[in-house]
Design a protein around this motif. Structure first.
Motif, PDB file in Angstrom:
ATOM      1  N   GLN A  13       0.896  -1.346  -0.044  1.00 17.74           N
ATOM      2  CA  GLN A  13      -0.008  -0.045  -0.173  1.00 17.74           C
ATOM      3  C   GLN A  13       0.764   1.324   0.062  1.00 17.74           C
ATOM      4  O   GLN A  13       0.410   2.292  -0.820  1.00 17.74           O
ATOM      5  CB  GLN A  13      -0.853   0.209   1.271  1.00 17.74           C
ATOM      6  CG  GLN A  13      -1.961  -1.207   1.128  1.00 17.74           C
ATOM      7  CD  GLN A  13      -2.992  -0.973   2.601  1.00 17.74           C
ATOM      8  OE1 GLN A  13      -2.275  -0.687   3.521  1.00 17.74           O
ATOM      9  NE2 GLN A  13      -3.891  -1.871   2.321  1.00 17.74           N
ATOM     10  N   ASP A  14       1.934   1.239   0.627  1.00 15.42           N
ATOM     11  CA  ASP A  14       2.755   2.239   0.797  1.00 15.42           C
ATOM     12  C   ASP A  14       3.677   2.507  -0.403  1.00 15.42           C
ATOM     13  O   ASP A  14       4.169   3.589  -0.810  1.00 15.42           O
ATOM     14  CB  ASP A  14       3.755   2.070   1.888  1.00 15.42           C
ATOM     15  CG  ASP A  14       2.989   2.396   3.140  1.00 15.42           C
ATOM     16  OD1 ASP A  14       2.169   2.793   3.213  1.00 15.42           O
ATOM     17  OD2 ASP A  14       3.776   1.788   4.271  1.00 15.42           O
ATOM     18  N   ALA A  15       3.693   1.638  -1.240  1.00 14.63           N
ATOM     19  CA  ALA A  15       4.660   1.750  -2.460  1.00 14.63           C
ATOM     20  C   ALA A  15       4.069   2.604  -3.668  1.00 14.63           C
ATOM     21  O   ALA A  15       2.738   2.436  -3.637  1.00 14.63           O
ATOM     22  CB  ALA A  15       5.024   0.421  -3.211  1.00 14.63           C
ATOM     23  N   PRO A  16       4.939   3.621  -4.124  1.00 14.62           N
ATOM     24  CA  PRO A  16       4.027   4.436  -5.232  1.00 14.62           C
ATOM     25  C   PRO A  16       3.434   3.546  -6.436  1.00 14.62           C
ATOM     26  O   PRO A  16       4.275   2.794  -6.805  1.00 14.62           O
ATOM     27  CB  PRO A  16       5.157   5.266  -5.672  1.00 14.62           C
ATOM     28  CG  PRO A  16       6.439   4.557  -4.946  1.00 14.62           C
ATOM     29  CD  PRO A  16       6.149   3.715  -4.172  1.00 14.62           C
ATOM     30  N   PRO A  17       2.449   4.079  -6.720  1.00 13.75           N
ATOM     31  CA  PRO A  17       1.930   3.348  -8.107  1.00 13.75           C
ATOM     32  C   PRO A  17       2.682   3.510  -9.463  1.00 13.75           C
ATOM     33  O   PRO A  17       3.353   4.654  -9.426  1.00 13.75           O
ATOM     34  CB  PRO A  17       0.506   3.723  -8.165  1.00 13.75           C
ATOM     35  CG  PRO A  17       0.490   5.256  -7.527  1.00 13.75           C
ATOM     36  CD  PRO A  17       1.541   5.143  -6.511  1.00 13.75           C
ATOM     37  N   HIS A  18       2.783   2.653 -10.130  1.00 12.91           N
ATOM     38  CA  HIS A  18       3.426   2.789 -11.387  1.00 12.91           C
ATOM     39  C   HIS A  18       2.728   1.743 -12.683  1.00 12.91           C
ATOM     40  O   HIS A  18       2.026   0.820 -12.134  1.00 12.91           O
ATOM     41  CB  HIS A  18       4.843   2.315 -11.112  1.00 12.91           C
ATOM     42  CG  HIS A  18       5.183   0.844 -10.755  1.00 12.91           C
ATOM     43  ND1 HIS A  18       4.847  -0.185 -11.745  1.00 12.91           N
ATOM     44  CD2 HIS A  18       5.680   0.408  -9.645  1.00 12.91           C
ATOM     45  CE1 HIS A  18       5.293  -1.242 -11.086  1.00 12.91           C
ATOM     46  NE2 HIS A  18       5.604  -0.862  -9.910  1.00 12.91           N
ATOM     47  N   PRO A  19       3.097   2.135 -14.002  1.00 12.09           N
ATOM     48  CA  PRO A  19       2.305   1.566 -14.788  1.00 12.09           C
ATOM     49  C   PRO A  19       3.208   0.387 -15.390  1.00 12.09           C
ATOM     50  O   PRO A  19       2.772  -0.299 -16.322  1.00 12.09           O
ATOM     51  CB  PRO A  19       2.075   2.606 -15.864  1.00 12.09           C
ATOM     52  CG  PRO A  19       3.451   3.671 -15.867  1.00 12.09           C
ATOM     53  CD  PRO A  19       3.659   3.333 -14.265  1.00 12.09           C
ATOM     54  N   PHE A  20       4.067   0.043 -14.760  1.00 13.22           N
ATOM     55  CA  PHE A  20       5.303  -1.044 -15.264  1.00 13.22           C
ATOM     56  C   PHE A  20       4.640  -2.530 -14.978  1.00 13.22           C
ATOM     57  O   PHE A  20       4.173  -2.427 -13.687  1.00 13.22           O
ATOM     58  CB  PHE A  20       6.592  -0.770 -15.012  1.00 13.22           C
ATOM     59  CG  PHE A  20       6.956   0.566 -15.469  1.00 13.22           C
ATOM     60  CD1 PHE A  20       7.187   0.952 -16.773  1.00 13.22           C
ATOM     61  CD2 PHE A  20       7.131   1.723 -14.569  1.00 13.22           C
ATOM     62  CE1 PHE A  20       7.467   2.109 -17.122  1.00 13.22           C
ATOM     63  CE2 PHE A  20       7.616   2.996 -14.886  1.00 13.22           C
ATOM     64  CZ  PHE A  20       7.840   3.179 -16.440  1.00 13.22           C
ATOM     65  N   TYR A  21       5.250  -3.425 -15.888  1.00 13.33           N
ATOM     66  CA  TYR A  21       5.135  -4.889 -15.210  1.00 13.33           C
ATOM     67  C   TYR A  21       6.396  -5.478 -14.873  1.00 13.33           C
ATOM     68  O   TYR A  21       7.329  -5.162 -15.577  1.00 13.33           O
ATOM     69  CB  TYR A  21       4.336  -5.668 -16.403  1.00 13.33           C
ATOM     70  CG  TYR A  21       2.827  -5.679 -16.221  1.00 13.33           C
ATOM     71  CD1 TYR A  21       2.047  -6.787 -16.016  1.00 13.33           C
ATOM     72  CD2 TYR A  21       2.063  -4.300 -16.337  1.00 13.33           C
ATOM     73  CE1 TYR A  21       0.858  -6.668 -16.008  1.00 13.33           C
ATOM     74  CE2 TYR A  21       0.923  -4.176 -16.297  1.00 13.33           C
ATOM     75  CZ  TYR A  21       0.102  -5.455 -16.264  1.00 13.33           C
ATOM     76  OH  TYR A  21      -1.171  -5.275 -16.137  1.00 13.33           O
ATOM     77  N   PRO A  22       6.389  -6.292 -13.838  1.00 15.09           N
ATOM     78  CA  PRO A  22       5.184  -6.834 -13.114  1.00 15.09           C
ATOM     79  C   PRO A  22       4.895  -5.730 -12.146  1.00 15.09           C
ATOM     80  O   PRO A  22       5.815  -4.991 -11.640  1.00 15.09           O
ATOM     81  CB  PRO A  22       5.823  -7.997 -12.214  1.00 15.09           C
ATOM     82  CG  PRO A  22       7.451  -7.721 -12.316  1.00 15.09           C
ATOM     83  CD  PRO A  22       7.665  -6.873 -13.772  1.00 15.09           C
ATOM     84  N   LEU A  23       3.500  -5.561 -11.755  1.00 11.47           N
ATOM     85  CA  LEU A  23       3.085  -4.653 -10.801  1.00 11.47           C
ATOM     86  C   LEU A  23       3.674  -4.527  -9.562  1.00 11.47           C
ATOM     87  O   LEU A  23       3.722  -3.586  -8.756  1.00 11.47           O
ATOM     88  CB  LEU A  23       1.683  -4.826 -10.825  1.00 11.47           C
ATOM     89  CG  LEU A  23       0.646  -4.791 -12.010  1.00 11.47           C
ATOM     90  CD1 LEU A  23      -0.746  -5.043 -11.765  1.00 11.47           C
ATOM     91  CD2 LEU A  23       1.175  -3.297 -12.529  1.00 11.47           C
ATOM     92  N   GLU A  24       4.087  -5.640  -9.178  1.00  7.83           N
ATOM     93  CA  GLU A  24       5.013  -5.609  -7.655  1.00  7.83           C
ATOM     94  C   GLU A  24       6.359  -5.188  -7.831  1.00  7.83           C
ATOM     95  O   GLU A  24       6.938  -5.043  -6.852  1.00  7.83           O
ATOM     96  CB  GLU A  24       4.734  -6.962  -7.353  1.00  7.83           C
ATOM     97  CG  GLU A  24       5.645  -8.043  -7.861  1.00  7.83           C
ATOM     98  CD  GLU A  24       4.769  -8.883  -8.777  1.00  7.83           C
ATOM     99  OE1 GLU A  24       5.239  -9.577  -9.471  1.00  7.83           O
ATOM    100  OE2 GLU A  24       3.800  -8.101  -9.327  1.00  7.83           O
ATOM    101  N   ALA A  25       6.691  -4.692  -8.900  1.00  7.58           N
ATOM    102  CA  ALA A  25       8.278  -4.299  -9.120  1.00  7.58           C
ATOM    103  C   ALA A  25       8.370  -3.288  -8.202  1.00  7.58           C
ATOM    104  O   ALA A  25       7.499  -2.235  -8.162  1.00  7.58           O
ATOM    105  CB  ALA A  25       8.415  -3.921 -10.550  1.00  7.58           C
ATOM    106  N   ASN A  26       9.737  -3.170  -7.435  1.00  9.78           N
ATOM    107  CA  ASN A  26       9.988  -1.894  -6.773  1.00  9.78           C
ATOM    108  C   ASN A  26      10.477  -0.904  -7.594  1.00  9.78           C
ATOM    109  O   ASN A  26      11.675  -0.720  -8.028  1.00  9.78           O
ATOM    110  CB  ASN A  26      10.833  -2.538  -5.553  1.00  9.78           C
ATOM    111  CG  ASN A  26      11.075  -1.228  -4.630  1.00  9.78           C
ATOM    112  OD1 ASN A  26      10.413  -0.477  -4.384  1.00  9.78           O
ATOM    113  ND2 ASN A  26      12.398  -1.379  -4.095  1.00  9.78           N
ATOM    114  N   ILE A  27       9.903   0.101  -8.033  1.00 14.21           N
ATOM    115  CA  ILE A  27      10.064   1.284  -8.848  1.00 14.21           C
ATOM    116  C   ILE A  27      10.085   2.418  -7.977  1.00 14.21           C
ATOM    117  O   ILE A  27       9.114   3.088  -7.732  1.00 14.21           O
ATOM    118  CB  ILE A  27       9.329   1.110  -9.986  1.00 14.21           C
ATOM    119  CG1 ILE A  27       9.794   0.083 -10.895  1.00 14.21           C
ATOM    120  CG2 ILE A  27       9.727   2.634 -10.795  1.00 14.21           C
ATOM    121  CD1 ILE A  27       8.833   0.100 -12.033  1.00 14.21           C
TER     122      ILE A  27
END
Length: 246
Positions: A13-27
């Protein structure tokens, strides 16, 4: 185990949203692009057009009799060298902060990363590959372009070396990503077909097709040179033997 699941949920929930895959990637630090895709493409192609125009003016001045095929190869190595040194070199230098970059190169990389999110996570293979490409194949591409202009005898051996290196890097790039996709079930490209076929496949396949053609031409030119040398050497031996008998 009961304590781990809530913690994982909170991190997600704290991780900033991003449009890349995999969605759980830490960006970390992702910022959406400010420029549209047409604007980014316009800047890129305008820069290429200016560079190619200046290159042609210089070549026509110093070697106006250069054949069209050689001019085409020269222009390829100039554009290729610029992409290697400046665009890929930019990634190598800024890989840790790439998700937040908003200059033209940074936004271009973020757009491309829709087809390969490894460029947003400082992936070890991608970083090492792009760094070595910027350091070696970039400057050598410029060197080949110069050798084509001056018709240097080392043009074909060096052209073969650079072309083979480009092909090798591209094959490894495809292989590592597709291995993760099919074997490890980790997908780095978005589900839209456009990002896979237009960005990931087509843009990289160029660096297999054109270097492949140039590699074949280099091998043929080298073979002709050795054949001519052997023919000349055989003729000299024959003439030398005839003179001795006389």
């Amino acid at each position: 185990m009961a304590d781990i699941l809530p913690n994982m949920t909170k991190l997600a929930q704290d991780a900033p949203p991003h449009p890349f895959y995999p969605l759980e990637a830490n960006i970390v630090g992702y910022l959406a692009n400010e420029w549209s895709v047409p604007k980014l493409l316009g800047v890129f192609f305008a820069g290429c057009a200016v560079e190619l125009g200046i290159t042609l003016l210089i070549v026509n001045r110093f070697n106006p009799t250069l054949r069209k095929g050689d001019k085409a190869a020269l222009l390829w190595f100039v554009v290729s060298g610029t992409i290697h040194v400046f665009f890929e070199g930019y990634f190598a230098f800024n890989h840790a902060t790439m998700p937040a970059m908003q200059d033209p190169f940074g936004q271009m990389w973020k757009e491309y990363a829709y087809s390969d999110s490894r460029y947003m996570t400082s992936d070890a293979f991608v970083l090492c590959m792009e760094t070595s490409t910027a350091i070696f194949w970039g400057p050598l591409s410029y060197t080949v372009a110069l050798m084509i202009t001056t018709q240097h005898p080392l043009r074909y051996p060096l052209q073969a070396l650079v072309s083979l290196g480009q092909i090798y890097g591209d094959v490894l790039y495809y292989a590592t990503s597709l291995f993760d996709h099919y074997f490890n079930k980790t997908t780095y490209f978005r589900p839209e077909a456009y990002y896979f076929w237009a960005y990931y496949f087509f843009l990289n396949f160029i660096w297999i097709v054109i270097p492949g053609i140039l590699l074949v031409k280099s091998i043929r030119a080298t073979a002709r040179a050795f054949q001519a040398l052997e023919t000349q050497s055989a003729a000299q031996q024959t003439n030398g033997g005839s003179k001795k008998r006389n």
